[in-house]
Write a protein that holds these residues in place. Structure first.
Motif, short mmCIF file in Angstrom:
data_model
loop_
_atom_site.label_atom_id
_atom_site.label_comp_id
_atom_site.label_asym_id
_atom_site.label_seq_id
_atom_site.Cartn_x
_atom_site.Cartn_y
_atom_site.Cartn_z
N SER A 217 0.83 -1.21 0.00
CA SER A 217 0.00 0.00 0.00
C SER A 217 0.86 1.26 0.00
N ALA A 218 1.90 1.26 0.82
CA ALA A 218 2.78 2.44 0.90
C ALA A 218 3.51 2.65 -0.42
N ILE A 219 3.98 1.56 -1.03
CA ILE A 219 4.67 1.66 -2.32
C ILE A 219 3.71 2.15 -3.40
N VAL A 220 2.50 1.58 -3.43
CA VAL A 220 1.50 1.99 -4.43
C VAL A 220 1.14 3.46 -4.25
N ALA A 221 1.04 3.92 -3.00
CA ALA A 221 0.73 5.33 -2.76
C ALA A 221 1.80 6.24 -3.34
N THR A 222 3.06 5.86 -3.17
CA THR A 222 4.18 6.66 -3.69
C THR A 222 4.19 6.65 -5.20
N VAL A 223 4.05 5.47 -5.80
CA VAL A 223 4.09 5.34 -7.25
C VAL A 223 2.89 6.05 -7.89
N SER A 224 1.70 5.88 -7.28
CA SER A 224 0.49 6.51 -7.83
C SER A 224 0.62 8.02 -7.86
N GLN A 225 1.23 8.57 -6.80
CA GLN A 225 1.40 10.02 -6.75
C GLN A 225 2.33 10.51 -7.85
N ARG A 226 3.40 9.75 -8.10
CA ARG A 226 4.34 10.14 -9.16
C ARG A 226 3.72 10.01 -10.55
N LEU A 227 2.87 8.99 -10.73
CA LEU A 227 2.25 8.75 -12.04
C LEU A 227 0.94 9.52 -12.20
N ARG A 228 0.55 10.25 -11.14
CA ARG A 228 -0.74 10.96 -11.13
C ARG A 228 -1.89 10.01 -11.42
N GLU B 7 -13.56 22.53 -11.66
CA GLU B 7 -13.72 22.34 -10.22
C GLU B 7 -12.37 22.19 -9.52
N ILE B 8 -11.32 21.81 -10.24
CA ILE B 8 -9.96 21.78 -9.68
C ILE B 8 -9.03 22.41 -10.70
N GLU B 9 -7.93 22.92 -10.19
CA GLU B 9 -6.97 23.59 -11.07
C GLU B 9 -6.16 22.58 -11.84
N THR B 10 -5.79 22.95 -13.06
CA THR B 10 -4.91 22.12 -13.88
C THR B 10 -3.48 22.31 -13.40
N LYS B 11 -2.84 21.20 -13.03
CA LYS B 11 -1.47 21.29 -12.53
C LYS B 11 -0.48 21.32 -13.68
N ILE C 176 -20.98 15.88 -12.18
CA ILE C 176 -19.95 15.30 -11.30
C ILE C 176 -20.58 14.34 -10.30
N LEU C 177 -21.74 14.72 -9.75
CA LEU C 177 -22.45 13.82 -8.84
C LEU C 177 -22.81 12.52 -9.53
N PHE C 178 -23.19 12.62 -10.80
CA PHE C 178 -23.54 11.42 -11.57
C PHE C 178 -22.32 10.54 -11.80
N TRP C 179 -21.28 11.10 -12.40
CA TRP C 179 -20.12 10.28 -12.77
C TRP C 179 -19.25 9.94 -11.56
N GLY C 180 -19.32 10.76 -10.52
CA GLY C 180 -18.54 10.50 -9.32
C GLY C 180 -19.23 9.56 -8.34
N GLY C 181 -20.37 9.01 -8.74
CA GLY C 181 -21.09 8.07 -7.88
C GLY C 181 -20.51 6.68 -7.96
N ILE D 53 -12.67 10.65 -13.48
CA ILE D 53 -13.34 11.70 -12.71
C ILE D 53 -12.46 12.93 -12.56
N THR D 54 -11.14 12.75 -12.37
CA THR D 54 -10.26 13.91 -12.22
C THR D 54 -10.18 14.75 -13.50
N PRO D 55 -10.01 14.13 -14.69
CA PRO D 55 -10.08 14.93 -15.93
C PRO D 55 -11.41 15.65 -16.08
N LEU D 56 -12.51 15.01 -15.66
CA LEU D 56 -13.82 15.66 -15.75
C LEU D 56 -13.88 16.87 -14.82
N LEU D 57 -13.34 16.72 -13.61
CA LEU D 57 -13.31 17.83 -12.66
C LEU D 57 -12.50 19.00 -13.21
N ARG D 58 -11.37 18.69 -13.85
CA ARG D 58 -10.56 19.76 -14.44
C ARG D 58 -11.30 20.44 -15.59
N ARG D 59 -11.94 19.63 -16.42
CA ARG D 59 -12.64 20.18 -17.58
C ARG D 59 -13.79 21.10 -17.16
#
Length: 387
Positions: free
Chosen positions: A5-16, A380-384, A324-329, A371-377
């Motif tokens: 879990s800890a390794i996956v958390a680190t890798v997931s963050q790097r790979l977004r 609702e969240i800033e594009t990094k 977002i409520l629909f697709w984020g369900g 869901i994250t690309p949808l939120l950016r589009r």
């Protein structure tokens, strides 16, 4: 599993990559090794070990002053919305997949609610804040309780309890009200004890007792453990830091529950991947695809239908947030726990279980990745910027 879990958390963050998606995929890979052959996902493990801390943590950080403003639309989505979603899904499985009405109704109810475990983890990863996050998280917590209660009542009625319509309604009301009262009782008792403690470790201990105690007490009396823990969490989270918990305790309790939620999330999504990899979807591919379609249709009818009632209200929900409520369900642990808990004699139990895993896998991986690309589009969240 914690190391993975800890390794996956680190890798997931790097790979977004969404953390939940990474965990499920890691679980699938782990299923290929013999080291995890004895690890099993069961209803008791989800209900008694994972759900209480996850629900308590989410409820603890929900501010009542903000929730009160949107309490009406959240309640409608979590009650009427669940009924609409369940009805659409059940009808779709009956007419589309040719399932019997009892099997279709059981599946419709257990899959109708969005899962707080999946939803909250995904929106935290995406960095969503403000009213949108409150709407999504609170609705998922509330409809979680509604679906669990509704499933218990419907399954009892369909599997031989012989309950009349009046008895079904009465059982639903008693289970809901009783669960809330259990949570309020345990939460109030915990606050009294916390107020007399001066050690932050003791304060943490009392909150842990409240999280698990409220859930297990309610379940012992066949009431809603989910609503009990939700009530206890909100009560302690909104009163404790201001009136009962010490200054050092506030920081310690918050940090502890953040880690507890991370730990429970990590293990539960790994186990979902492990168990899902062992399911055989080939024979039930068509019913699974039909189920995915009708579950999405039910969610759409639920969100857009309920939000239409508030189109002219001061606290109306904008169309883009309805998307977002629909697709984020997302669906996740609760649906799996309910399906795994079906009695062995339940008609079509193996089909319901496999199709449930298929819908959950689609929800976590496909909806979780998009869901994250949808939120950016939708802004609702800033594009990094890319580094």
């Amino acid at each position: 599993m914690l190391l993975v879990s800890a390794i996956v958390a680190t890798v997931s963050q790097r790979l977004r990559l969404p953390y939940t998606v990474g965990l499920v995929l890691a679980g699938v890979v782990m299923a290929l090794t013999s080291a995890t052959s004895q690890v099993h996902l069961t209803k008791h493990l989800i209900f008694n070990a994972f759900l209480p801390p996850l629900i308590f943590e989410a409820a603890y950080f929900i501010p009542w002053t903000e929730l009160r403003r949107d309490f009406s639309p959240i309640t409608v989505l979590a009650t009427v919305g669940v009924l609409i979603a369940a009805a659409v899904t059940a009808a779709g499985m009956h007419f589309g997949a040719q399932w019997s009405w009892p099997s279709a109704l059981l599946f419709g109810v257990l899959i109708s609610a969005t899962d707080p475990v999946s939803v909250i983890a995904t929106f935290k990863d995406a960095g969503v804040h403000g009213r949108l996050r409150l709407l999504v998280e609170a609705e998922s917590l509330f409809n979680d309780g509604t679906a669990a209660v509704l499933f218990a009542v419907v399954s009892a009625a369909l599997l031989g309890a012989g309950m009349s319509a009046g008895a079904v309604v009465l059982s639903f009301v008693v289970t809901v009200v009783g669960g809330v009262l259990c949570g309020a009782l345990v939460g109030a008792a915990a606050l009294l004890l916390i107020g007399r403690a001066t050690d932050h470790l003791v304060e943490i201990s009392f909150t842990v007792v409240a999280a698990y105690g409220s859930f297990l007490l309610a379940e012992q009396f066949h009431l809603s453990g989910v609503l009990a823990t939700l009530t206890a969490g909100m009560l302690i989270g909104n009163i404790g830091p201001a009136r009962a918990i010490t200054d050092r305790g506030r920081e310690a309790v918050g940090a502890f529950w953040e880690y507890a939620a991370f730990l429970a999330n990590s293990l539960i999504f790994l186990l979902i991947g492990l168990r899902g990899a062992r399911e055989s979807f080939a024979a039930l591919l068509v019913p699974t695809l039909i189920a995915i379609a009708v579950v999405l249709a039910g969610r759409a009818a639920s969100v857009y239908g309920c939000c239409a009632f508030y189109a002219r209200a001061a606290r109306r929900i904008s169309l883009q947030r309805q998307h977002i409520l629909f697709w984020g369900g997302l669906r996740g642990a609760l649906a799996l726990a309910l399906a795994l808990g079906l009695p062995p004699e339940t008609p079509d139990r193996s089909q319901i279980l496999t199709v449930t895993f298929g819908v959950v896998a689609f929800s976590i991986i496909v909806q979780g990745l998009t869901i994250t690309p949808l939120l950016r589009r939708l802004g609702e969240i800033e594009t990094k910027p890319h580094s």
